[in-house]
Scaffold this motif. Structure first.
Motif, PDB file in Angstrom:
ATOM      1  N   GLN A   1       0.863  -1.056   0.136  1.00 28.93           N
ATOM      2  CA  GLN A   1      -0.025  -0.049  -0.171  1.00 28.93           C
ATOM      3  C   GLN A   1       0.953   1.187   0.087  1.00 28.93           C
ATOM      4  O   GLN A   1       1.911   1.123   0.303  1.00 28.93           O
ATOM      5  CB  GLN A   1      -0.981   0.076   1.263  1.00 28.93           C
ATOM      6  N   SER A   2       0.246   2.304  -0.434  1.00 27.40           N
ATOM      7  CA  SER A   2       0.995   3.727  -0.484  1.00 27.40           C
ATOM      8  C   SER A   2       0.394   4.782   0.226  1.00 27.40           C
ATOM      9  O   SER A   2      -0.928   4.591   0.525  1.00 27.40           O
ATOM     10  CB  SER A   2       1.275   4.455  -1.854  1.00 27.40           C
ATOM     11  N   ARG A   3       1.108   5.554   0.940  1.00 26.89           N
ATOM     12  CA  ARG A   3       0.455   6.634   1.743  1.00 26.89           C
ATOM     13  C   ARG A   3       0.780   8.165   0.995  1.00 26.89           C
ATOM     14  O   ARG A   3       2.180   8.214   0.792  1.00 26.89           O
ATOM     15  CB  ARG A   3       0.650   6.733   3.078  1.00 26.89           C
ATOM     16  N   SER A   4      -0.017   8.996   0.726  1.00 28.37           N
ATOM     17  CA  SER A   4       0.235  10.232   0.337  1.00 28.37           C
ATOM     18  C   SER A   4      -0.437  11.318   1.073  1.00 28.37           C
ATOM     19  O   SER A   4      -1.632  11.338   1.264  1.00 28.37           O
ATOM     20  CB  SER A   4      -0.077  10.547  -1.144  1.00 28.37           C
ATOM     21  N   LEU A   5       0.324  12.197   1.852  1.00 29.01           N
ATOM     22  CA  LEU A   5      -0.050  13.186   2.735  1.00 29.01           C
ATOM     23  C   LEU A   5       1.004  14.371   2.817  1.00 29.01           C
ATOM     24  O   LEU A   5       2.021  14.316   2.433  1.00 29.01           O
ATOM     25  CB  LEU A   5      -0.271  12.545   4.175  1.00 29.01           C
TER      26      LEU A   5
ATOM     27  N   LEU B   1       3.884   7.729  10.369  1.00 29.96           N
ATOM     28  CA  LEU B   1       3.282   6.459   9.962  1.00 29.96           C
ATOM     29  C   LEU B   1       3.491   5.197  10.913  1.00 29.96           C
ATOM     30  O   LEU B   1       3.239   4.099  10.574  1.00 29.96           O
ATOM     31  CB  LEU B   1       3.921   6.112   8.446  1.00 29.96           C
TER      32      LEU B   1
ATOM     33  N   TRP C   1       4.661  17.776  -0.233  1.00 31.00           N
ATOM     34  CA  TRP C   1       3.862  16.583  -0.453  1.00 31.00           C
ATOM     35  C   TRP C   1       4.449  15.213  -0.219  1.00 31.00           C
ATOM     36  O   TRP C   1       5.656  14.979  -0.931  1.00 31.00           O
ATOM     37  CB  TRP C   1       3.040  16.314  -1.684  1.00 31.00           C
TER      38      TRP C   1
ATOM     39  N   ASP D   1       4.926  11.175  -0.370  1.00 27.95           N
ATOM     40  CA  ASP D   1       4.571   9.954  -0.787  1.00 27.95           C
ATOM     41  C   ASP D   1       5.308   8.771  -0.251  1.00 27.95           C
ATOM     42  O   ASP D   1       6.677   8.876  -0.411  1.00 27.95           O
ATOM     43  CB  ASP D   1       4.497   9.829  -2.396  1.00 27.95           C
TER      44      ASP D   1
ATOM     45  N   LEU E   1       4.573   1.836   1.546  1.00 28.92           N
ATOM     46  CA  LEU E   1       4.690   1.121   2.602  1.00 28.92           C
ATOM     47  C   LEU E   1       5.396  -0.196   2.597  1.00 28.92           C
ATOM     48  O   LEU E   1       5.280  -0.709   1.463  1.00 28.92           O
ATOM     49  CB  LEU E   1       3.477   0.956   3.326  1.00 28.92           C
TER      50      LEU E   1
END
Length: 312
Positions: free
Chosen positions: A5-9, A28, A63, A65, A68
């Motif tokens: 999975q990836s996270r963008s914030l 994270l 930003w 990215d 995970l």
């Protein structure tokens, strides 16, 4: 193959100017070692550009990215495997008290493939509480892999709840014996110094201004040439607390090179681990509502070193 999975914030203002590995770790919930590996693999980006070094500083609003890491192996239950030297001191419907040998972890964890207290107890036929995190069946407190001594594990749900609360609110008396290098002045005292992760080494801890409050009480039991046997009580229970505090005083534990002990002195006394033993544990029994105390004798390696220090 398990998909990642990836996270963008965006980076919050409170992280302005901090290192990228620290930011990703805190945002994270990953270890800094895991974050460093992700950065090395090109899996961390800021504003669309891969981060090349873990010491890069971030700007608020940038930003972030992150791809995970794969989920860890299933640790939901310890495998029942006999553990040599894991002695049961006491067992009833609510608790089981063990004398944990060195080299045994309290419960399964990522990266640890050795024996565990939970696995050993299950192999011996003990039913442990399933209340709480799956991989920590009945575990209400821990001893480091390299520390031996007395440890209590919950068998019932009421024991798990009561003991977790007792440890949280410091209603449990935990006594240790430790041999520190040199002679402490004063002979008895209290170390009140916050502990946090070492800024450069993830596997170490240190006295840090922004760390968690940590309090250690000690009394001198016996003095030897170049070393001191101490009786130690913990008011708090931070990872490596005793080792960190005495290292901070300039008196690392004998046999503990990770925190600055003399390896030549350790070899002289036949030690391949720190001289530290949890010898006594007292708490209110969750089923009987009365104070109970359990003790553990020194294991062979620590006992031999102590005799040599005494000149026996």
């Amino acid at each position: 193959m398990v998909s990642r999975q990836s996270r963008s914030l965006p980076v919050p203002e409170g992280f302005e100017g901090q290192r990228i590995d620290q930011v990703v770790s805190r945002m994270l919930g990953l270890s800094r070692t895991a974050v460093a590996d992700l950065i090395a693999d090109g899996d961390v980006s800021l504003d669309g550009s891969a981060v090349s070094t873990k010491s890069a500083r971030v700007m608020s609003g940038a930003w972030l990215d992150v791809l995970l890491p794969p989920p860890p192996e299933d640790l939901t239950r310890a495998k029942p495997e006999p553990v040599e030297g894991l002695d049961v001191i006491h067992s009833d419907d609510d608790i089981v008290v063990v004398d944990k040998p060195v080299g045994v972890a309290a419960h399964p964890s990522v990266g640890w493939e050795g024996p565990t207290v939970t696995g050993g107890l299950k192999a011996a036929g003990h039913r442990l509480s399933v209340y709480g995190p799956d991989e920590r069946e009945g575990i209400v407190h821990r001893l480091d892999v390299g520390t031996s001594g007395v440890m209590v594990v919950a068998k019932s749900e009421r024991a798990y709840s009561a003991l977790k609360r007792a440890f949280k609110y410091r209603e449990v008396s935990k006594r240790y014996r430790a041999v520190a290098q040199g002679h402490l002045d004063p002979l008895s005292g209290t170390v009140d110094a916050p502990i946090g992760r070492h800024p450069r080494h993830d596997w170490r801890f240190a006295v840090m201004q922004d760390g968690k409050r940590s309090v250690t009480h000690y009394d001198t039991v016996e003095v030897f040439p170049g070393a001191t046997l101490l009786d130690v009580g913990l008011e708090t229970g931070r990872t490596h607390q005793i080792r960190v505090h005495f290292s901070g005083l300039g008196h690392p534990l004998l046999g503990d090179p990770l925190y600055g002990s003399d390896p030549v002195m350790a070899e002289k006394y036949g030690l391949i681990r720190q001289w530290l033993h949890a010898y006594q544990l007292s708490f209110l029994h969750p089923g009987r509502n009365k104070e109970v105390t359990f003790t553990s004798e020194y294991p062979d390696d620590l006992g031999r070193a102590l005799k040599m220090l005494r000149g026996d």
